[in-house]
Scaffold this motif. Structure first.
Motif, PDB file in Angstrom:
ATOM      1  N   THR A  88     -12.289  14.324  24.484  1.00 32.89           N
ATOM      2  CA  THR A  88     -11.498  15.483  24.893  1.00 32.89           C
ATOM      3  C   THR A  88     -12.353  16.492  25.646  1.00 32.89           C
ATOM      4  O   THR A  88     -11.910  17.049  26.666  1.00 32.89           O
ATOM      5  N   TRP A 131      -2.939  18.165  31.098  1.00 29.21           N
ATOM      6  CA  TRP A 131      -3.796  19.353  31.096  1.00 29.21           C
ATOM      7  C   TRP A 131      -3.173  20.467  31.923  1.00 29.21           C
ATOM      8  O   TRP A 131      -3.137  21.635  31.504  1.00 29.21           O
ATOM      9  N   ARG A 164      -7.907  21.579  23.796  1.00 34.24           N
ATOM     10  CA  ARG A 164      -8.786  20.748  22.972  1.00 34.24           C
ATOM     11  C   ARG A 164      -8.166  20.498  21.607  1.00 34.24           C
ATOM     12  O   ARG A 164      -8.180  19.367  21.098  1.00 34.24           O
ATOM     13  N   THR A 224      -3.798  12.566  27.690  1.00 31.58           N
ATOM     14  CA  THR A 224      -4.942  13.351  28.188  1.00 31.58           C
ATOM     15  C   THR A 224      -5.073  13.267  29.709  1.00 31.58           C
ATOM     16  O   THR A 224      -6.157  13.394  30.256  1.00 31.58           O
ATOM     17  N   TRP A 239      -5.066  18.070  21.892  1.00 29.40           N
ATOM     18  CA  TRP A 239      -5.470  16.689  22.171  1.00 29.40           C
ATOM     19  C   TRP A 239      -6.191  16.055  20.990  1.00 29.40           C
ATOM     20  O   TRP A 239      -5.979  14.876  20.683  1.00 29.40           O
ATOM     21  N   ARG A 240      -7.048  16.808  20.338  1.00 24.82           N
ATOM     22  CA  ARG A 240      -7.785  16.232  19.210  1.00 24.82           C
ATOM     23  C   ARG A 240      -6.852  15.835  18.082  1.00 24.82           C
ATOM     24  O   ARG A 240      -7.011  14.766  17.481  1.00 24.82           O
TER      25      ARG A 240
END
Length: 207
Positions: free
Chosen positions: A99, A173, A188, A168, A191-192
């Motif tokens: 990420t 984004w 971040r 991702t 996505w994580r």
């Protein structure tokens, strides 16, 4: 009797032309970074300090110029396409490195990435560049999350790669940063959490 070698006039002209082309490309890159995407012909010639006639001696069309500027820009940020220590570490470490690397990449290439995607619909050069970049990034996902893929049934592996790439992607984004006003830390976190859930779902259950 041998004649004296003639001056390399042709080589000198080629060198001047190459320098001129590079000056124009750098001007276009600077304009993109300042928010002109794409810049106008007048903006490009004024920034490069040349006339329109000179610009078209260097490039056949504006599309050719913009494609070369896009390629030069991506080459400049080529290192950002790589994932550090790809495929190594714990699942959590790999998710964090993945990420972080994608966010750094998109923050670096954003102006040209938006332009290239818009032009991919009607320009084969941009479409081919985008297709190649997406293929390369999919291969990185396969390498980086090889352990998770190995735990999946073969028919589910492509779906896992597709999910990671889509989740991702630059488009993801861009939407998170603009439509949802996420900071880098916000992207971040989103996505994580999502990647961790995907990886946990792919991991074999304990006996």
């Amino acid at each position: 009797m041998t004649s004296e070698p003639k001056p390399k006039v042709t080589d000198g002209r080629r060198a001047r032309r190459d320098r001129g082309r590079l000056t124009v490309i750098e001007a276009v890159i600077a304009l993109f970074q300042e928010g002109s995407a794409p810049p106008t012909l007048q903006q490009m010639t004024e920034r490069a300090g040349i006339s329109a006639a000179t610009l078209f001696r260097y490039f056949d069309t504006l599309d050719d110029l913009l494609h070369e500027a896009t390629a030069a820009y991506f080459a400049r940020f080529g290192g950002l396409f790589e994932i550090p220590d790809i495929g190594t570490g714990t699942p959590d470490e790999r998710v964090r490195r993945y990420t972080d690397s994608r966010i750094a990449l998109y923050e670096g290439i954003a102006p040209f990435a938006r332009y290239g995607r818009a032009r991919a619909f009607d320009h084969s050069h941009f479409a081919a560049t985008l297709h190649s970049a997406r293929g390369r990034m999919a291969e990185q996902v396969r390498d980086h999350f090889g352990g998770e893929l190995a735990a999946l049934a073969p028919h589910r592996r492509d779906g896992f790669v597709a999910a990671v790439c889509t989740l991702t992607s630059f488009e993801s984004w861009d939407q998170l940063t603009h439509d949802f006003a996420c900071t880098s830390d916000g992207v971040r976190t989103v996505w994580r959490h999502a990647l961790t859930a995907l990886c946990d779902n792919a991991s074999p259950s304990p006996p």
